[in-house]
Design a protein around this motif. Structure first.
Motif, mmCIF file in Angstrom:
data_model
loop_
_atom_site.group_PDB
_atom_site.id
_atom_site.type_symbol
_atom_site.label_atom_id
_atom_site.label_comp_id
_atom_site.label_asym_id
_atom_site.label_seq_id
_atom_site.Cartn_x
_atom_site.Cartn_y
_atom_site.Cartn_z
ATOM 1 N N ALA A 1 -11.099 5.176 -1.358
ATOM 2 C CA ALA A 1 -11.563 3.525 -2.005
ATOM 3 C C ALA A 1 -11.961 2.966 -3.375
ATOM 4 O O ALA A 1 -10.645 2.538 -3.999
ATOM 5 C CB ALA A 1 -12.396 2.713 -1.423
ATOM 6 N N ASP A 2 -12.458 3.789 -3.908
ATOM 7 C CA ASP A 2 -13.047 3.050 -5.521
ATOM 8 C C ASP A 2 -11.782 3.565 -6.654
ATOM 9 O O ASP A 2 -11.772 3.023 -7.222
ATOM 10 C CB ASP A 2 -14.382 3.350 -5.826
ATOM 11 N N GLU A 3 -11.831 5.046 -6.003
ATOM 12 C CA GLU A 3 -10.176 5.549 -7.063
ATOM 13 C C GLU A 3 -9.066 5.206 -6.754
ATOM 14 O O GLU A 3 -8.260 4.872 -8.152
ATOM 15 C CB GLU A 3 -10.173 7.107 -6.688
ATOM 16 N N ARG A 4 -8.843 4.281 -5.832
ATOM 17 C CA ARG A 4 -7.147 3.736 -5.691
ATOM 18 C C ARG A 4 -7.790 2.216 -6.147
ATOM 19 O O ARG A 4 -6.690 1.952 -6.391
ATOM 20 C CB ARG A 4 -7.334 3.680 -4.030
ATOM 21 N N GLN A 5 -8.455 1.593 -5.662
ATOM 22 C CA GLN A 5 -9.051 0.185 -6.372
ATOM 23 C C GLN A 5 -8.808 0.431 -7.867
ATOM 24 O O GLN A 5 -7.761 -0.147 -8.767
ATOM 25 C CB GLN A 5 -10.231 0.004 -6.660
ATOM 26 N N ASN A 6 -9.464 0.986 -8.347
ATOM 27 C CA ASN A 6 -9.214 1.590 -10.118
ATOM 28 C C ASN A 6 -7.990 1.905 -10.309
ATOM 29 O O ASN A 6 -7.483 1.426 -11.680
ATOM 30 C CB ASN A 6 -10.007 3.036 -10.531
ATOM 31 N N ALA A 7 -7.247 3.281 -9.657
ATOM 32 C CA ALA A 7 -6.066 3.377 -9.608
ATOM 33 C C ALA A 7 -4.875 2.446 -9.616
ATOM 34 O O ALA A 7 -3.760 2.129 -10.792
ATOM 35 C CB ALA A 7 -5.104 4.487 -8.874
ATOM 36 N N VAL A 8 -5.472 0.487 -8.501
ATOM 37 C CA VAL A 8 -3.908 0.691 -8.613
ATOM 38 C C VAL A 8 -4.464 -0.980 -10.021
ATOM 39 O O VAL A 8 -3.300 -1.733 -10.578
ATOM 40 C CB VAL A 8 -4.422 -0.412 -6.828
ATOM 41 N N SER A 9 -5.459 -1.086 -10.195
ATOM 42 C CA SER A 9 -6.034 -1.906 -11.608
ATOM 43 C C SER A 9 -5.333 -1.497 -13.194
ATOM 44 O O SER A 9 -4.367 -2.088 -13.444
ATOM 45 C CB SER A 9 -7.110 -2.626 -11.929
ATOM 46 N N ASP A 10 -4.991 -0.459 -13.271
ATOM 47 C CA ASP A 10 -4.828 0.524 -13.996
ATOM 48 C C ASP A 10 -2.888 0.072 -13.632
ATOM 49 O O ASP A 10 -2.616 -0.070 -15.432
ATOM 50 C CB ASP A 10 -5.126 1.948 -14.337
ATOM 51 N N ALA A 11 -2.917 0.429 -13.580
ATOM 52 C CA ALA A 11 -1.246 0.465 -12.645
ATOM 53 C C ALA A 11 -0.712 -0.902 -13.451
ATOM 54 O O ALA A 11 0.488 -0.868 -14.625
ATOM 55 C CB ALA A 11 -0.867 0.897 -11.710
ATOM 56 N N TYR A 12 -1.537 -2.336 -12.543
ATOM 57 C CA TYR A 12 -0.637 -3.447 -13.048
ATOM 58 C C TYR A 12 -1.256 -3.602 -14.256
ATOM 59 O O TYR A 12 0.066 -4.340 -14.920
ATOM 60 C CB TYR A 12 -1.747 -4.101 -12.140
ATOM 61 N N PHE A 13 -2.453 -3.057 -15.200
ATOM 62 C CA PHE A 13 -1.980 -3.310 -16.558
ATOM 63 C C PHE A 13 -1.222 -2.814 -17.327
ATOM 64 O O PHE A 13 -0.993 -3.223 -18.264
ATOM 65 C CB PHE A 13 -3.980 -2.579 -17.266
ATOM 66 N N GLY A 14 -0.803 -1.823 -16.808
ATOM 67 C CA GLY A 14 0.348 -0.983 -17.362
ATOM 68 C C GLY A 14 1.335 -1.761 -17.653
ATOM 69 O O GLY A 14 1.973 -1.787 -18.404
ATOM 70 N N LEU A 15 1.775 -2.554 -16.564
ATOM 71 C CA LEU A 15 2.639 -2.863 -16.172
ATOM 72 C C LEU A 15 2.780 -4.673 -17.043
ATOM 73 O O LEU A 15 3.600 -4.684 -17.581
ATOM 74 C CB LEU A 15 3.162 -4.017 -14.334
ATOM 75 N N ILE A 16 1.289 -5.088 -17.240
ATOM 76 C CA ILE A 16 1.374 -6.436 -17.540
ATOM 77 C C ILE A 16 1.811 -5.931 -19.926
ATOM 78 O O ILE A 16 1.910 -6.611 -20.017
ATOM 79 C CB ILE A 16 -0.127 -6.446 -18.259
ATOM 80 N N PHE B 1 0.143 8.213 -6.119
ATOM 81 C CA PHE B 1 -0.994 7.872 -6.114
ATOM 82 C C PHE B 1 -1.693 9.052 -5.203
ATOM 83 O O PHE B 1 -2.316 10.793 -5.255
ATOM 84 C CB PHE B 1 -1.842 7.202 -6.242
ATOM 85 N N GLY B 2 -0.438 9.581 -4.139
ATOM 86 C CA GLY B 2 -1.476 10.437 -2.832
ATOM 87 C C GLY B 2 -2.634 9.951 -2.819
ATOM 88 O O GLY B 2 -2.697 8.809 -2.693
ATOM 89 N N GLU B 3 -3.369 10.698 -1.685
ATOM 90 C CA GLU B 3 -4.364 10.719 -1.194
ATOM 91 C C GLU B 3 -5.298 10.392 -1.892
ATOM 92 O O GLU B 3 -5.919 10.984 -2.918
ATOM 93 C CB GLU B 3 -5.108 11.424 0.393
ATOM 94 N N GLN B 4 -6.258 8.548 -2.219
ATOM 95 C CA GLN B 4 -7.735 9.089 -2.978
ATOM 96 C C GLN B 4 -8.551 8.161 -2.231
ATOM 97 O O GLN B 4 -8.321 7.620 -1.043
ATOM 98 C CB GLN B 4 -7.240 7.594 -3.959
ATOM 99 N N ASP C 1 0.882 -0.957 -0.068
ATOM 100 C CA ASP C 1 0.048 -0.126 0.657
ATOM 101 C C ASP C 1 1.085 1.311 -0.168
ATOM 102 O O ASP C 1 0.617 2.427 -0.476
ATOM 103 C CB ASP C 1 -0.733 -0.098 1.447
ATOM 104 N N SER C 2 1.972 1.024 0.757
ATOM 105 C CA SER C 2 3.153 2.263 0.728
ATOM 106 C C SER C 2 3.434 3.164 -0.752
ATOM 107 O O SER C 2 3.789 3.677 -0.909
ATOM 108 C CB SER C 2 3.701 1.762 2.141
ATOM 109 N N PHE C 3 3.854 1.963 -1.294
ATOM 110 C CA PHE C 3 3.676 2.012 -2.743
ATOM 111 C C PHE C 3 2.958 2.740 -3.684
ATOM 112 O O PHE C 3 3.180 3.866 -4.500
ATOM 113 C CB PHE C 3 3.844 0.952 -3.603
#
Length: 524
Positions: A167-182, A162-165, A155-157
């Motif tokens: 819960a829903d915004e964070r969940q979407n941002a993390v998923s998008d970041a992982y798909f960028g990684l993929i 992303f800074g403060e977000q 979570d600290s990463f």
């Protein structure tokens, strides 16, 4: 922000890079003293293959799979994996674990017993899924082994990035970041088989298909065939692939697109697989006749994942909570390691995946995705050829592996410095320095080392037998480093109890169980 700015933002909190989550899954065949696949059932001392949290089976009864929990320390991770190996060896009598991804000679597919999971509906479904794989692709392809690497950022990463977000915004941002990684993994992940591919050769029993006739194989010993510059034939069309999946257009531009493509695949009927039949004369032959029986049948070098709840499909878990971690599936078993992987490999994956998530990652259309798949195939079949050229995009320039690899390594060096500063040592920089020489000199890569030994020992069989004897000695002489004997014995006992509880809790027939499991597919 660009890559360097994102990296500096992450570097401000050491926990963001020292609390990475890692897990390993290593597959290995049980082998008799004569070098054949074990005909024996799963060792009773290992408990239930259905419910043991550390030791299970993959496709076949003889194909073990070892699973570590999530760890935040590389040494702990490898110690856990070694402990699992050590306990398993003690339960196997005079059998040994095959040390390579590609098995040696398999004379008859009927010699391969499908993995057994008991009489529960859940256990029967797992067995039937494997029956379907056997009828679709044949058993020989299914006993190829690999190492899967599960990876997640803390979570600290994400807080740093992303800074403060909300819960829903964070969940979407993390998923998008992982798909960028993929997407970046598809673009640049050919570095993994280039560096760590360990299957440049295979037994002749794998050459009985059309793909092999187009390739200029050379022979060593009685029945080992190799390509002079191959790196990871396990990942080629000679290994386990699903030709029916070639028509699927599963995109990686975000979770909704991925889920839509995946669900379309498990609902798409296959004329070829329909010829097998689903239930014939009262006996099941496969779970269904679709392109994918279930989501796990999708062949991919990397997958987005989330831990599932009871009764939940992988896609349902992703839709519920977003991407939680990614699973790298393109690692060959390292035959020179008793546990199939080394600390350098783990640290390189740390560096590469961190770089991939922090680097720009534009959306990827089907043309670009096919371009990257072509690059992967070139590296798998001819990666150590210094004249090999890889494409950068559908219409872009072409670079050699060495040119492109050096560009990536220059940015990986920035990640290594930051990760070492966070950890207070220089281990990542040392790893990168060692592997840089492999970029510069293909003869140092793992596949080159393997091929040299295969030639010296005149075949995969002789090389494999020599290594498995070394590894058996190493594991039998070591002390437990993380767990202890009692912990494994207790888990084996508890797993048997859990299986019995699952079997006694079944309240519907197997037919009804399957109807309920696939109700969402049949309703479409």
């Amino acid at each position: 922000m660009d890559f360097s700015q994102r990296l500096q933002r992450i570097a401000a909190n050491p926990d963001a890079l020292t609390q990475i989550g890692r897990g390993l899954e290593r597959e290995a065949l049980r082998i008799t003293p004569e070098g054949a696949l074990s005909p024996e059932p799963h060792p009773s001392g290992l408990g239930s293959a259905l419910t043991n949290k550390w030791i299970t089976t993959d496709y076949a009864e003889s194909l073990l799979e070892f699973i570590t929990p999530v760890s935040h320390n590389v040494e702990h991770l490898l110690s856990q994996l070694a402990d699992i190996h050590q306990f398993t060896y003690a339960q196997m009598g005079d059998e040994r674990l095959w040390p390579m991804s590609m098995p040696c000679f398999v004379g008859n597919e009927d010699d391969i017993t499908l993995a057994q999971y008991g009489s529960s509906n859940t256990g029967r479904m797992k067995n039937l899924y494997r029956e379907g794989l056997k009828r679709r692709y044949g058993s020989i392809m299914q006993v190829i082994s690999g190492v899967h690497f599960n990876f997640s950022f803390p979570d600290s990463f994400w807080d740093q990035l992303f800074g403060e977000q909300a819960a829903d915004e964070r969940q979407n941002a993390v998923s998008d970041a992982y798909f960028g990684l993929i997407r970046n993994y598809y673009r640049f992940g050919w570095l993994i088989p280039y560096l760590f591919g360990a299957s440049p050769a295979l037994c002749g029993s794998f050459l009985n298909n059309a793909a092999s006739s187009k390739l200029a194989f050379e022979k060593v010993g009685e029945g080992t065939y190799f390509l002079p510059n191959a790196t990871a034939l396990r990942l080629s069309d000679l290994g386990y692939t699903n030709s029916e999946q070639s028509s699927l257009k599963i995109g990686f531009n975000g979770l909704p697109e991925y889920l839509e493509g995946l669900r379309r695949a498990i609902r798409t009927p296959s004329e070829k697989f329909a010829e097998i039949g689903v239930k014939v004369d009262g006996e099941y032959r496969q779970l269904n006749a679709n392109v994918l029986q279930i989501e796990n049948e999708l062949y991919a070098p990397i997958r987005p994942k989330r831990v599932t709840q009871s009764g939940e499909k992988p896609s349902e878990a992703l839709e519920r909570g977003g991407v939680e971690y990614i699973e790298v599936r393109s690692l060959d078993v390292n035959p020179f390691s008793p546990v199939g992987i080394t600390a350098d490999q783990v640290r390189f994956l740390d560096l590469f995946l961190t770089w991939a998530v922090l680097s720009d990652s534009a959306p990827m259309d089907q043309c670009e995705l096919e371009c990257w798949r072509d690059n992967w195939n070139r590296v798998v079949l001819d990666g150590r050829n210094p004249e090999l050229l890889l494409k950068i995009g559908c219409d872009g320039e072409r670079l050699t592996v060495q040119q492109w690899g050096s560009r990536v390594f220059a940015e990986l060096a920035e990640v290594a410095k930051v990760m070492d500063t966070a950890a207070g040592n220089d281990e990542y920089q040392q790893t990168l320095s060692r592997l840089q020489t492999w970029i510069d000199e293909p003869s140092l890569t793992l596949s080159a080392q393997v091929l040299t030994q295969i030639k010296e020992q005149q075949g995969i069989g002789r090389m494999g037998k020599a290594l498995l004897a070394e590894h058996a000695t190493t594991l039998s002489e070591r002390e437990y480093g993380y767990y202890d004997q009692a912990a494994f014995e207790q888990e084996a006992q508890d797993s048997a109890v859990r299986q019995a509880e699952i079997e006694s809790a079944d309240m519907v027939s197997f037919d009804t169980f399957l109807d309920q499991y696939f109700a969402d597919i049949k309703s479409v």
